[in-house]
Design a protein around this motif. Structure first.
Motif, short mmCIF file in Angstrom:
data_model
loop_
_atom_site.label_atom_id
_atom_site.label_comp_id
_atom_site.label_asym_id
_atom_site.label_seq_id
_atom_site.Cartn_x
_atom_site.Cartn_y
_atom_site.Cartn_z
N LEU A 94 32.88 33.79 54.34
CA LEU A 94 33.47 35.05 53.89
C LEU A 94 34.44 34.83 52.74
N PHE A 95 35.25 33.78 52.87
CA PHE A 95 36.21 33.45 51.81
C PHE A 95 35.51 33.27 50.48
N SER A 96 34.40 32.52 50.50
CA SER A 96 33.69 32.25 49.24
C SER A 96 33.07 33.51 48.66
N THR A 97 32.70 34.46 49.51
CA THR A 97 32.18 35.74 49.03
C THR A 97 33.24 36.48 48.23
N TYR A 98 34.46 36.52 48.76
CA TYR A 98 35.56 37.17 48.04
C TYR A 98 35.88 36.43 46.75
N GLN A 99 35.88 35.09 46.82
CA GLN A 99 36.16 34.29 45.63
C GLN A 99 35.13 34.56 44.53
N LYS A 100 33.86 34.63 44.91
CA LYS A 100 32.80 34.91 43.94
C LYS A 100 33.00 36.29 43.32
N ARG A 101 33.35 37.25 44.16
CA ARG A 101 33.56 38.62 43.67
C ARG A 101 34.73 38.66 42.70
N LEU A 102 35.82 37.97 43.02
CA LEU A 102 36.97 37.93 42.11
C LEU A 102 36.58 37.27 40.79
N GLY A 103 35.79 36.20 40.87
CA GLY A 103 35.32 35.55 39.65
C GLY A 103 34.48 36.48 38.80
N SER A 104 33.65 37.25 39.46
CA SER A 104 32.82 38.23 38.76
C SER A 104 33.66 39.29 38.07
N VAL A 105 34.69 39.76 38.76
CA VAL A 105 35.58 40.77 38.18
C VAL A 105 36.31 40.18 36.97
N LEU A 106 36.78 38.94 37.08
CA LEU A 106 37.46 38.31 35.95
C LEU A 106 36.53 38.15 34.75
N GLU A 107 35.26 37.84 35.00
CA GLU A 107 34.29 37.74 33.90
C GLU A 107 34.12 39.09 33.21
N LYS A 108 34.02 40.16 34.00
CA LYS A 108 33.90 41.51 33.42
C LYS A 108 35.17 41.89 32.66
N LEU A 109 36.31 41.51 33.23
CA LEU A 109 37.58 41.81 32.58
C LEU A 109 37.71 41.05 31.27
N ALA A 110 37.30 39.80 31.27
CA ALA A 110 37.36 38.99 30.05
C ALA A 110 36.51 39.61 28.94
N ALA A 111 35.40 40.22 29.33
CA ALA A 111 34.52 40.87 28.34
C ALA A 111 35.17 42.09 27.71
N LYS A 112 36.25 42.57 28.32
CA LYS A 112 36.95 43.75 27.81
C LYS A 112 38.22 43.38 27.04
N LYS A 113 38.40 42.10 26.72
CA LYS A 113 39.67 41.69 26.14
C LYS A 113 39.99 42.30 24.78
N ASP A 114 39.02 42.94 24.16
CA ASP A 114 39.30 43.65 22.92
C ASP A 114 39.75 45.08 23.17
N CYS A 115 39.76 45.48 24.44
CA CYS A 115 40.18 46.84 24.82
C CYS A 115 41.69 46.90 25.06
N ASP A 116 42.22 48.08 25.00
CA ASP A 116 43.63 48.31 25.36
C ASP A 116 43.79 48.09 26.85
N VAL A 117 44.87 47.41 27.26
CA VAL A 117 45.08 47.13 28.68
C VAL A 117 45.32 48.41 29.48
N HIS A 118 45.60 49.51 28.80
CA HIS A 118 45.81 50.78 29.48
C HIS A 118 44.54 51.63 29.55
N SER A 119 43.43 51.10 29.03
CA SER A 119 42.19 51.86 29.02
C SER A 119 41.63 52.00 30.43
N PHE A 120 40.82 53.03 30.62
CA PHE A 120 40.22 53.29 31.92
C PHE A 120 39.40 52.09 32.40
N ASP A 121 38.58 51.51 31.51
CA ASP A 121 37.71 50.39 31.89
C ASP A 121 38.52 49.20 32.40
N VAL A 122 39.60 48.88 31.72
CA VAL A 122 40.43 47.74 32.13
C VAL A 122 41.13 48.05 33.46
#
Length: 93
Positions: free
Chosen positions: A1-29
């Protein structure tokens, strides 16, 4: 279960990194940081992550080793972006 959460967090960070040109206050971020918050609450069994995540944001912004590792994995400037995005979300800037 722990690794499932870890993988999900990693996935979210990858998606977040792809938005690094966006404003941190934007809806997507904000939506991605909110997802990170949701998964983290389940992983750490905590109701409120505000203090922990504000400290994590500070790490992303000031800790050289954290910056080097994060930027190596997700691309130059990502550590600063993560720090600013987490700080904006949790401090309700």
């Amino acid at each position: 279960l722990f690794s499932t959460y870890q993988k999900r967090l990693g996935s979210v960070l990858e998606k977040l990194a792809a938005k690094k040109d966006c404003d941190v206050h934007s809806f997507d971020v904000k939506e991605l940081v909110n997802e990170y918050d949701f998964v983290s609450k389940q992983l750490y069994q905590m109701d409120d992550l505000t203090q922990m995540m504000l400290e994590m944001a500070q790490f992303y912004l000031t800790d050289r080793q954290m910056q080097d590792v994060t930027d190596k994995v997700y691309g130059e400037g990502t550590s600063e972006f993560f720090g600013l995005a987490f700080r904006a979300f949790y401090s309700k800037e």
